[in-house]
Structures are given as C-alpha cells and as structure tokens.
Design an enzyme around this catalytic site. Structure first.
Site, PDB file in Angstrom:
ATOM      1  N   GLY A  73      -8.691  42.132 -40.324  1.00  0.00           N
ATOM      2  CA  GLY A  73      -6.692  41.411 -40.306  1.00  0.00           C
ATOM      3  C   GLY A  73      -6.523  40.941 -38.984  1.00  0.00           C
ATOM      4  CB  VAL A 117     -17.219  46.529 -41.277  1.00  0.00           C
ATOM      5  CG1 VAL A 117     -15.923  46.245 -42.122  1.00  0.00           C
ATOM      6  CG2 VAL A 117     -18.400  45.688 -43.097  1.00  0.00           C
ATOM      7  CE1 TYR A 141     -16.709  37.302 -51.508  1.00  0.00           C
ATOM      8  CE2 TYR A 141     -15.644  35.765 -53.777  1.00  0.00           C
ATOM      9  CZ  TYR A 141     -15.642  36.398 -52.475  1.00  0.00           C
ATOM     10  OH  TYR A 141     -14.184  36.407 -52.264  1.00  0.00           O
TER      11      TYR A 141
END
Length: 375
Positions: free
Chosen positions: A10, A61, A186
C-alpha cells in the site's frame, strides 16, 4: 466510521493511489509494505506522497505473526504486494517465487483464520499471464499463439505468424477467456496470485475479485527501478540525457492505462457484488507501440526523440502484442478508463521533471545479457 481496508503493497505506486481513493470515499486505510530498497531507495522511509491519514505498517507479507495482527482490524483485504520485474524474475527465481507465491500463501492462511470479519478480497493479477495476446489470422480466424519460434526471432522477423498456416496475424483485443501462457517467472507468480485467491475464496466463502492490470503508468512510479514500467524506464534514461534502449524494432505494442483509472476500476470491483468470483481486464482497449510511447515521453520532457537505440535484439520470453478487451469490466462494473494516454503522459512528465532518477538500465540490461537472456 467507514469500513477498514488493508492494502498490502500500500505504500507503492498503485497501492498508494488506491489508498487515496478509498480515503476520499470514507474508508479507513492501512498500508502494509516492506518498503523494498529497489523501489524506495537505499534508506527507505515513509514515502512523502503517502497520505498521512493512511496508517503504515512496515513488514514482509511472509511474516505471518505481524501480518495476522495487522489484518485483525480489516474488513476488506487488497493484495498488491509483489516483487515486480519480468526480466529480473528470470534469474532471481527463488526470491520472486518466495515473495510472490509463498507470500500470497501466508496472506491467504491468515485471511482464512480471520474469515469471519473479512468481507471481501481483491488481488492484483497481470496481463503478463496471457503471454501473447489474441490474434486474427486471415485464413484461420482467432488464434492463440505461444511465443514466436526461436528461429524466427533469430532471423529478426518480429511480427506474429499464424501457428497453423504461418500467415501474418493481426493483433486483436484480448478477452479474459483467452488461454493463459505465462512466459516469465513473474507471470507464473501472478497467475499463482490470481488462482490461489480465487480458489481459497471460493472454498471458504470469502468474496474475491482478481484484476488483470495492463501496463500502468503515472505519478509515483519508481523511476530508479530498472524493472518498473517502460514509461518510467524511458523517462529515467531521458532525464539522465541518455537515449532509451528499444528492443526488437519498437513496433511491439501494449495497452497503457493511467494509475488513477486502475484505482477507479479496483474500487468499482470492491463495491460491486457482480465482481465476486470474477476476473477483469483493467486496460483501455487501445494499443500503443513502444516506440510511440517513448517518442511521446521524449517530446513532453523536451528531449530528443530521434536518437533512441533500437538494438534489434530480443529478450527471452518477450511478447509482440497484447491489449485488453474491456467489455467485461464495462458490462459488469460499468467501468471504462477515462484518461487518454496523451493527457496522462503529459501529467506523468510534469511530475517526472521534478524528480531525481538514478539510471540503472545499463546495469539491468547487462544482467540479462550475461545470462543469455538477450539475443
């Protein structure tokens, strides 16, 4: 008080813009971000552009304990956190897959444990999972080719040929139903993001939407990250009075969408039950060649546009054309991109002109070259 949104990634380019839009609509926003040095610089700190009303939690994360504590207050989870870079992902395979795929797994395990208060999840996917876009062959109709054959590229014949009859093909808008042929680590990671979220959400009854972003540009893009979007890469070179490097012949095309439109599309999906369990392209439906994009940026920055280095080389896994079929987002969400590239690039370059960019493109290109990934 409004609903509480947690955005992983974010503090980054797209996440911060979505955070701004959420705030303007009365939501409370928390950003969970590791402030990666490749994006935020060697001594990362809270970005000046990040709205002060957004609470920032600095964390990875993959840190289940910290993420779990942060998630406890959220009603809505938006997962944007990712290591980003097609070329780099091909030689930092473990790092990319750890952050992206395993990171998503950690996020989802914590969401499942707290599913009683998670009303909705939205995950950023990518147009890269398509590989090549949809094409039309004059004889065979719609075709879904994989990568161009190595022998064709070795002879510097760049345009797509029909995989059935070998006639030249015309690029067409790519719908969400097109078969997926990811051509980089990716891209495989982003497919993992999308499929993991949709599968887990369906199994546990948590509404989920996946958004396939096309080529996003705009303010706050990391100009010194050589693996970011092509617009920022070109701008960085031009600001440092170096000619942009163009692979192939510059005729390859993509769909460039402004970050404000991306944020609008994500908000529309969050606020619509019609989006639950769905996948949407977020693009403009317009294809632009890489050379045209570079020329427009040079013109806006007042830099030469006639000295680009067209190196007549290609990178392993590169595609020729892909642009969005935007009809599903229009039909189900009432969403259509509103910012024309000509207007958006003018705004981008006004912002770029006030920034300092460290040009790392030569180093990044050399990393690919020494591994045999440019040919």
């Amino acid at each position: 008080m409004g609903k509480k949104v947690l955005i992983t990634g974010g503090a980054g380019f797209i996440g911060s813009h979505l955070g701004d839009l959420f705030l303007s609509r009365g939501y409370e926003v928390t950003a969970y971000d590791n402030l990666d040095k490749q994006v935020h610089g060697e001594n990362p700190e809270r970005p000046a552009y990040l709205n002060r009303e957004i609470e920032l939690v600095v964390g990875d994360v993959r840190d289940a304990d910290l993420f779990s504590r942060t998630l406890k207050q959220a009603d809505i989870l938006v997962h944007f956190a990712a290591a980003v870079g097609v070329g780099q992902s091909m030689y930092e395979i473990t790092r990319y897959t750890s952050i992206n795929t395993m990171g998503a797994a950690v996020v989802l395990e914590q969401a499942v444990q707290q599913k009683d208060h998670i009303e909705k999840m939205l995950v950023a996917s990518s147009m890269s999972i398509y590989g090549e876009g949809l094409y039309i062959c004059p004889s065979c109709g719609e075709v879904n080719p994989k990568l161009r054959p190595a022998e064709q590229l070795a002879s510097r014949r760049w345009d797509m040929l029909c995989p059935v009859c070998s006639q030249p093909c015309i690029p067409a808008p790519t719908p969400e139903t097109k078969p997926l042929f990811p051509t980089s680590v990716y891209a495989v990671n982003k497919r993992d993001h999308e499929e993991l979220f949709l599968a887990v959400g369906d199994a546990y009854g948590i509404p989920v939407t996946a958004m396939r972003f096309f080529n996003v540009y705009g303010e706050r893009q990391a100009l010194s990250n050589p693996y970011t979007g092509v617009g920022a890469i070109f701008a960085s070179r031009l600001l440092n009075d170096k000619p942009p490097v163009v692979f192939e012949d510059g005729g390859q095309s993509r769909d460039f969408i402004h970050v404000h439109d991306i944020a609008r599309g994500c908000l529309a999906a969050i606020e619509s039950d019609k989006a639950n369990g769905e996948v949407f392209n977020l693009g403009t439906g317009r294809k632009l060649s890489i050379m045209d994009v570079g020329t427009a940026i040079a013109r806006e920055l007042g830099k030469p546009s006639d000295n680009f280095i067209v190196n007549n080389q290609y990178r392993a896994g590169d595609i020729r054309h892909c642009y969005a079929d935007i009809s599903r987002a229009e039909d189900l969400l009432g969403f259509r991109a509103s910012i024309a590239f000509e207007d958006g690039v003018s705004e981008l370059c006004s912002w770029v002109g006030s920034q300092t960019a460290v040009d790392m493109v030569d180093k990044a290109t050399e990393e690919l070259k020494k591994r045999g990934l440019t040919r």
